[in-house]
Design an enzyme around this catalytic site. Structure first.
Site, PDB file in Angstrom:
ATOM      1  N   SER A 161      38.468  38.179  31.671  1.00  0.00           N
ATOM      2  CA  SER A 161      38.761  38.471  33.076  1.00  0.00           C
ATOM      3  C   SER A 161      40.258  38.469  33.341  1.00  0.00           C
ATOM      4  O   SER A 161      40.975  37.560  32.908  1.00  0.00           O
ATOM      5  CB  SER A 161      38.092  37.436  33.982  1.00  0.00           C
ATOM      6  OG  SER A 161      38.429  37.672  35.337  1.00  0.00           O
ATOM      7  N   ARG A 195      26.372  44.081  44.001  1.00  0.00           N
ATOM      8  CA  ARG A 195      26.658  45.412  43.467  1.00  0.00           C
ATOM      9  C   ARG A 195      25.403  46.077  42.884  1.00  0.00           C
ATOM     10  O   ARG A 195      25.265  47.302  42.931  1.00  0.00           O
ATOM     11  CB  ARG A 195      27.780  45.352  42.431  1.00  0.00           C
ATOM     12  CG  ARG A 195      29.053  44.755  43.025  1.00  0.00           C
ATOM     13  CD  ARG A 195      30.320  45.386  42.534  1.00  0.00           C
ATOM     14  NE  ARG A 195      31.479  44.741  43.164  1.00  0.00           N
ATOM     15  CZ  ARG A 195      31.949  45.024  44.362  1.00  0.00           C
ATOM     16  NH1 ARG A 195      31.364  45.965  45.085  1.00  0.00           N
ATOM     17  NH2 ARG A 195      33.000  44.379  44.845  1.00  0.00           N
ATOM     18  N   ASP A 239      33.857  47.102  38.515  1.00  0.00           N
ATOM     19  CA  ASP A 239      32.946  46.970  39.654  1.00  0.00           C
ATOM     20  C   ASP A 239      32.373  48.308  40.097  1.00  0.00           C
ATOM     21  O   ASP A 239      31.420  48.353  40.882  1.00  0.00           O
ATOM     22  CB  ASP A 239      33.647  46.282  40.826  1.00  0.00           C
ATOM     23  CG  ASP A 239      33.816  44.787  40.585  1.00  0.00           C
ATOM     24  OD1 ASP A 239      33.154  44.252  39.678  1.00  0.00           O
ATOM     25  OD2 ASP A 239      34.625  44.160  41.304  1.00  0.00           O
ATOM     26  N   LYS A 279      29.682  38.710  34.997  1.00  0.00           N
ATOM     27  CA  LYS A 279      29.955  38.869  36.423  1.00  0.00           C
ATOM     28  C   LYS A 279      28.945  38.033  37.223  1.00  0.00           C
ATOM     29  O   LYS A 279      28.406  37.051  36.718  1.00  0.00           O
ATOM     30  CB  LYS A 279      29.878  40.349  36.802  1.00  0.00           C
ATOM     31  CG  LYS A 279      30.970  41.200  36.179  1.00  0.00           C
ATOM     32  CD  LYS A 279      32.318  40.954  36.845  1.00  0.00           C
ATOM     33  CE  LYS A 279      33.354  41.955  36.393  1.00  0.00           C
ATOM     34  NZ  LYS A 279      34.653  41.773  37.092  1.00  0.00           N
TER      35      LYS A 279
END
Length: 422
Positions: A171, A376, A298, A325
């Site tokens: 990340s 998402r 994303d 995530k």
């Protein structure tokens, strides 16, 4: 007896979606600006900001660390800081907000006292060990027993070390967290990448821009190396740009339905990495055979669902980070696509192969989409429901994490639902 999850079934509109929707403010930028304003001396005014679960967790955490955070309207924060954060009386609970958790873990080193940073069951599965290792290398006493939250930081009000190497393969948020904290040290701090791998490098650029807006001095000393001066931060008025990740759903809805949705801002005006997805979507229904999602992570769920209706199959690569995530998004996407049609989404290592089938449009299926409480996944699979009848989104309220008004936005374009929208 199995618990029945709330579901929302999308009713295909059967026509182009035409109208105007204003995306919410960027989550990534809002949480950066909130922290920097909280570390600054004086009053900052953040406008165009996102009010969602993730940013409200950050705002509340700052309040508990001695920062005055007011919310005069739906898109503004007024933040008054003293230049330092104070130890909270109890652990900071940040839900599943990755940005808030990583950023505050590093900032806690600047607190004179102990700070415990924690989250919900999902956050407790998300890795933070590389950041803890970097803080420890700087001389900060920090531990996370499982390698995931909760994290305990014993701050001294400073970062003792002057140089740190960070593994950012999982990340870029680890790098951003260190960079933002570094400006609060009593001496210059150099942050260096361990190797060249970094998830979504563009988010580091967002961090640097926000830091400079609040008075920090950062110099890039080499590829993957930055020197941060000990300036601290000064209060500023800051405009948050719209959220590019949120925009991807609307861009995809426009492409799928051959509609025209005005977002009030052109795609090339976004500085966020996910805006790169627009160029890929513009090729629909002839999207590339291989799409590298590493620098627009994303946006991958949106692109994967769009690819289901492409003329030819699409392989998504560079997805390893998506497994850590809010959920394992590679698995969640494959499972959701397969629920629509067997074999539509296949995991191959960390790749996702979408066996595109434009003939799906207009069909009726019975597909309950397990969102894994991931905003998402919920928002992207709603796009499939624009074209295919019978798409039911489980736990539709999870969109509140970053886009509380998502279902209202679709409704404003004429999309109807079966079930009660949250």
């Amino acid at each position: 007896m199995a618990e029945t999850k709330p579901t929302l079934t999308i009713l295909p509109p059967g026509r182009p979606l035409i109208g105007r929707v204003s995306p919410p403010g960027s989550k990534s930028i809002t949480n950066r600006a909130l922290l920097l304003a909280g570390l600054a001396m004086g009053t900052s005014r953040l406008t165009g900001a996102l009010k969602s679960d993730d940013t409200l967790y950050m705002a509340e955490a700052l309040r508990r660390m001695g920062v005055a955070v007011e919310e005069p309207d739906a898109t503004s924060f007024v933040v008054t800081g003293t230049g330092r954060l104070t130890p909270p009386a109890a652990p900071l609970f940040l839900g599943n907000a990755g940005t808030a958790t990583r950023f505050l873990t590093a900032a806690a080193a600047l607190v004179e006292g102990t700070v415990v940073v924690d989250g919900d069951g999902h956050m407790r599965k998300r890795p933070i060990r590389p950041l803890i290792a970097a803080l420890s290398a700087l001389g900060v006493a920090a531990e996370a027993e499982t390698g995931c939250p909760p994290v305990t930081v014993h701050g001294t009000g400073d970062l003792p070390g002057a140089r740190v190497t960070i593994d950012a393969g999982l990340s870029s948020q680890y790098v951003s967290a260190l960079l933002m904290a570094a400006a609060g040290a009593s001496h210059p701090v150099e942050v260096v990448l361990d190797g060249t791998e970094i998830g979504a490098r563009g988010y580091v650029d967002l961090t640097l821009a926000a830091m400079r807006a609040f008075g920090a001095e950062v110099e890039e000393t080499g590829e993957g190396a930055w020197r941060v001066a000990p300036t601290g931060y000064r209060a500023a008025d800051f405009l948050v740009e719209p959220d590019a990740s949120a925009a991807t759903y609307l861009w995809a809805a426009e492409k799928l339905t051959k509609g025209q949705i005005d977002l009030g801002v052109p795609a090339d005006a976004f500085s966020q990495p996910d805006a790169r997805a627009y160029a890929v979507m513009s090729a629909f229904p002839h999207m590339p055979a291989v799409i590298d999602g590493s620098q627009m992570q994303d946006a991958v769920p949106t692109l994967a669902v769009l690819a289901a209706f492409n003329e030819t199959p699409v392989r998504f690569t560079g997805l390893a980070n998506l497994r850590v995530k809010e959920c394992d998004r590679v698995h969640a996407l494959a499972k959701g696509l397969t629920a629509i049609r067997p074999g539509l989404g296949v995991e191959e290592g960390d790749d996702l192969l979408v066996a595109s089938d434009p003939a799906l449009a207009g069909q009726t299926v019975s597909a309950s989409i397990d969102t894994f409480a991931d905003h998402r996944i919920a928002m992207s699979f709603a796009l499939a429901g624009l074209m295919v009848a019978g798409i039911a989104i489980e736990d539709p309220a999870c969109v509140a994490k970053t886009y509380p008004g998502y279902w209202d936005a679709l409704a404003s374009l004429g999309v109807a639902f079966s079930g009660e929208a949250p």
